[in-house]
Write a protein that holds these residues in place. Sequence first.
Motif, PDB file in Angstrom:
ATOM      1  N   MET A   1       2.028   1.384  -3.542  1.00  0.00           N
ATOM      2  CA  MET A   1       0.970   1.572  -4.542  1.00  0.00           C
ATOM      3  C   MET A   1       0.353   2.971  -4.516  1.00  0.00           C
ATOM      4  O   MET A   1       0.126   3.576  -5.576  1.00  0.00           O
ATOM      5  CB  MET A   1      -0.126   0.528  -4.336  1.00  0.00           C
ATOM      6  CG  MET A   1      -1.344   0.732  -5.219  1.00  0.00           C
ATOM      7  SD  MET A   1      -0.961   0.674  -6.962  1.00  0.00           S
ATOM      8  CE  MET A   1      -1.635  -0.899  -7.364  1.00  0.00           C
TER       9      MET A   1
ATOM     10  N   ALA B   1      -0.008   5.352  -7.698  1.00  0.00           N
ATOM     11  CA  ALA B   1      -1.339   5.621  -8.245  1.00  0.00           C
ATOM     12  C   ALA B   1      -1.609   7.130  -8.313  1.00  0.00           C
ATOM     13  O   ALA B   1      -2.236   7.618  -9.253  1.00  0.00           O
ATOM     14  CB  ALA B   1      -2.404   4.927  -7.396  1.00  0.00           C
TER      15      ALA B   1
ATOM     16  N   TYR C   1      -9.699   4.982  -3.842  1.00  0.00           N
ATOM     17  CA  TYR C   1      -8.689   4.112  -4.461  1.00  0.00           C
ATOM     18  C   TYR C   1      -8.143   3.121  -3.438  1.00  0.00           C
ATOM     19  O   TYR C   1      -7.992   1.936  -3.737  1.00  0.00           O
ATOM     20  CB  TYR C   1      -7.554   4.951  -5.057  1.00  0.00           C
ATOM     21  CG  TYR C   1      -6.692   4.147  -6.004  1.00  0.00           C
ATOM     22  CD1 TYR C   1      -7.030   4.031  -7.346  1.00  0.00           C
ATOM     23  CD2 TYR C   1      -5.555   3.480  -5.552  1.00  0.00           C
ATOM     24  CE1 TYR C   1      -6.254   3.286  -8.220  1.00  0.00           C
ATOM     25  CE2 TYR C   1      -4.781   2.729  -6.414  1.00  0.00           C
ATOM     26  CZ  TYR C   1      -5.129   2.632  -7.744  1.00  0.00           C
ATOM     27  OH  TYR C   1      -4.364   1.878  -8.600  1.00  0.00           O
TER      28      TYR C   1
ATOM     29  N   SER D   1       0.836  -1.209   0.000  1.00  0.00           N
ATOM     30  CA  SER D   1       0.000   0.000   0.000  1.00  0.00           C
ATOM     31  C   SER D   1       0.865   1.251   0.000  1.00  0.00           C
ATOM     32  O   SER D   1       0.570   2.217  -0.716  1.00  0.00           O
ATOM     33  CB  SER D   1      -0.921   0.019   1.217  1.00  0.00           C
ATOM     34  OG  SER D   1      -1.861  -1.012   1.154  1.00  0.00           O
TER      35      SER D   1
ATOM     36  N   PHE E   1      -8.367  -0.853  -3.714  1.00  0.00           N
ATOM     37  CA  PHE E   1      -7.132  -1.617  -3.611  1.00  0.00           C
ATOM     38  C   PHE E   1      -7.249  -2.670  -2.506  1.00  0.00           C
ATOM     39  O   PHE E   1      -6.894  -3.836  -2.701  1.00  0.00           O
ATOM     40  CB  PHE E   1      -5.950  -0.673  -3.348  1.00  0.00           C
ATOM     41  CG  PHE E   1      -4.638  -1.372  -3.216  1.00  0.00           C
ATOM     42  CD1 PHE E   1      -4.041  -1.972  -4.304  1.00  0.00           C
ATOM     43  CD2 PHE E   1      -3.984  -1.417  -1.994  1.00  0.00           C
ATOM     44  CE1 PHE E   1      -2.818  -2.624  -4.185  1.00  0.00           C
ATOM     45  CE2 PHE E   1      -2.763  -2.059  -1.854  1.00  0.00           C
ATOM     46  CZ  PHE E   1      -2.178  -2.668  -2.968  1.00  0.00           C
TER      47      PHE E   1
ATOM     48  N   ASN F   1      -9.581  -5.503  -3.675  1.00  0.00           N
ATOM     49  CA  ASN F   1      -8.885  -6.379  -4.622  1.00  0.00           C
ATOM     50  C   ASN F   1      -7.871  -7.260  -3.908  1.00  0.00           C
ATOM     51  O   ASN F   1      -7.753  -8.458  -4.205  1.00  0.00           O
ATOM     52  CB  ASN F   1      -8.190  -5.563  -5.717  1.00  0.00           C
ATOM     53  CG  ASN F   1      -9.170  -4.989  -6.704  1.00  0.00           C
ATOM     54  OD1 ASN F   1     -10.232  -5.560  -6.952  1.00  0.00           O
ATOM     55  ND2 ASN F   1      -8.836  -3.849  -7.265  1.00  0.00           N
ATOM     56  N   TYR F   2      -7.135  -6.679  -2.974  1.00  0.00           N
ATOM     57  CA  TYR F   2      -6.156  -7.439  -2.194  1.00  0.00           C
ATOM     58  C   TYR F   2      -6.858  -8.574  -1.448  1.00  0.00           C
ATOM     59  O   TYR F   2      -6.401  -9.718  -1.465  1.00  0.00           O
ATOM     60  CB  TYR F   2      -5.437  -6.514  -1.208  1.00  0.00           C
ATOM     61  CG  TYR F   2      -4.402  -7.200  -0.349  1.00  0.00           C
ATOM     62  CD1 TYR F   2      -3.093  -7.342  -0.799  1.00  0.00           C
ATOM     63  CD2 TYR F   2      -4.719  -7.701   0.910  1.00  0.00           C
ATOM     64  CE1 TYR F   2      -2.137  -7.965  -0.013  1.00  0.00           C
ATOM     65  CE2 TYR F   2      -3.768  -8.329   1.699  1.00  0.00           C
ATOM     66  CZ  TYR F   2      -2.479  -8.451   1.228  1.00  0.00           C
ATOM     67  OH  TYR F   2      -1.533  -9.073   2.006  1.00  0.00           O
TER      68      TYR F   2
END
Length: 155
Positions: free
Chosen positions: A97, A101, A117, A94, A121, A124-125
């Motif tokens: 990312m 991002a 976001y 994170s 994220f 999705n993780y």
Amino acid sequence: MLKKIILRGLYGFPMGLSIGYTFTIITSLIWADGYYTPCMPKLVELVGSEIGAVIVQALLCGLLGAGCAGASVIWDVETWGLAKQTGIYFLLISVLMMPIAYITCWMEHSLTGFVNYLGMFACNYAIIWLIQYAFIRHNIKKLNANLHQQNRETL
């Protein structure tokens, strides 16, 4: 351990490039009305040229891939529990990312954009983690069943 991190990072860089490129194709298919959009228009505007923006995005995708691959050594620390490994890995990727991002304009440049976001994220993780967990658990059950069968045959 450092050697493992470096080797995995070197492997992860081209993987990050490949995944980033694949996502540009997918997003172009969905939102670009038949055109290829290699990066966000706002990134092109910020960098000053499309090729410059593509280079920045490619390098950052490679860096993201290298970071995720290098951080994967966390899963090799056998003295840590699964919850600790999961939390630390999520925190590390994170931290990598979110700035990427932001720089690449994959998120809206606002607090709401950041929170949205990060939420996507994290979801999705969690989905990927659960799929991998179920797959590994299935394989462990299969191995145990085979071991029990072999033990019965030897008795």
